[in-house]
Design an enzyme around this catalytic site. Structure first.
Site, PDB file in Angstrom:
ATOM      1  N   VAL A  91       0.866  -1.171  -0.064  1.00 24.73           N
ATOM      2  CA  VAL A  91      -0.010   0.100   0.051  1.00 24.73           C
ATOM      3  C   VAL A  91       0.860   1.369  -0.129  1.00 24.73           C
ATOM      4  CG1 VAL A  91      -1.942  -1.136   1.188  1.00 24.73           C
ATOM      5  CG2 VAL A  91      -0.335  -0.062   2.578  1.00 24.73           C
ATOM      6  N   HIS A 102      -4.420  -4.091  -2.628  1.00 24.60           N
ATOM      7  CA  HIS A 102      -4.935  -3.851  -1.462  1.00 24.60           C
ATOM      8  C   HIS A 102      -5.204  -2.163  -1.182  1.00 24.60           C
ATOM      9  CE1 HIS A 102      -3.155  -7.743   0.137  1.00 24.60           C
ATOM     10  NE2 HIS A 102      -4.489  -7.920  -0.490  1.00 24.60           N
TER      11      HIS A 102
END
Length: 263
Positions: free
Chosen positions: A105, A121
């Site tokens: 991320v 994600h």
């Protein structure tokens, strides 16, 4: 690293035209970004990450959850892409049909030269409204390398959505949430059509993301794994390269294309 494994992996990469590079937490850890369960310092040591990364936690205490994610984001801003990130960019520059899929991320792939990775994600740099999903700006732009932000340590009230006024939430996938359908569809499509999948720094334990290499292998594409330790993917891989991404990926690029600048 030299040897038959690296030579074979280099041969597979040189022959590919539509490779997929699939990266996990180990890739970013080499830049000093803690893995999810290790991302607890200062005040945050008293909290279980899994208890903060849920919709219920955000509803119960938005400031606590937002403050934790701001601490993580500031930590990422202090990190720098490693040679593995630059090697992935070199692969994409050599083979423009390369698709980079990441479970991470952070923004290290972008800063390392990959403009648009598929993010399974989400991203710490793509906050959105918790009610209407309207995109929201991050609190600060990327600072110059000589002036990284100080880590935030404590609860922090999230900003309000510019559209409906509801609290802005981190743009990541929380426990109990589905992966973003567009990203998952793009990842499955890329894995289904690739002629090589290179998996880097992933434990292959987080599903459904961990199934992406299985899709490629099931349709006949060779899988090359870069990881310092064995994973559940070992059995399906054509080649397992044991070592850190920052060393293995530049060596792999040079094995495929001796004239390449692997970063």
């Amino acid at each position: 690293m030299t040897g038959p494994e690296l030579a074979e992996a280099g041969r597979l990469l040189a022959a590919a035209r539509r490779p997929v590079v699939f990266t996990g937490a180990g890739m970013s850890a080499e830049s000093g970004v803690p893995t999810f369960r290790d991302a607890q310092t200062g005040l945050w040591q008293r909290y279980d990450p899994q208890e903060l990364a849920t919709p219920a936690a955000f509803r119960a205490d938005p400031a606590l959850v937002w403050g934790w994610y701001e601490a993580r984001r500031h930590g990422v801003l202090r990190a720098r892409p490693n040679p593995g990130h630059r090697a992935v960019a070199a692969i994409q520059a050599r083979l423009p049909e390369t698709v980079v899929i990441t479970q991470n991320v952070d923004d290290l792939h972008e800063r390392g030269g990959v403009p648009a990775p598929v993010r399974l994600h989400g991203s710490l740099f793509a906050p959105r409204c918790s009610a209407c999903a309207r995109p929201a700006p991050v609190l600060s732009d990327l600072p110059p390398p000589s002036d990284p932000p100080e880590p935030h340590d404590g609860p922090l009230d999230p900003p309000a959505c510019g559209g409906c006024g509801a609290p802005v939430r981190p743009g990541v996938v929380w426990f109990g949430e589905a992966l973003p359908s567009a990203a998952l569809d793009a990842a499955v499509e890329a894995a289904s059509g690739c002629d090589l999948l290179l998996t880097v720094g992933t434990s292959a334990l987080v599903h459904p993301a961990a199934e992406i290499p299985l899709v490629a292998a099931g349709l006949g594409a060779p899988v090359v794994q870069v990881n310092p330790v064995p994973t559940p993917l070992d059995a399906i891989c054509a080649v397992n390269l044991r070592g850190p991404a920052g060393e293995m990926l530049p060596a792999l690029v040079r094995a495929a294309w001796p004239d390449a600048d692997a970063g």
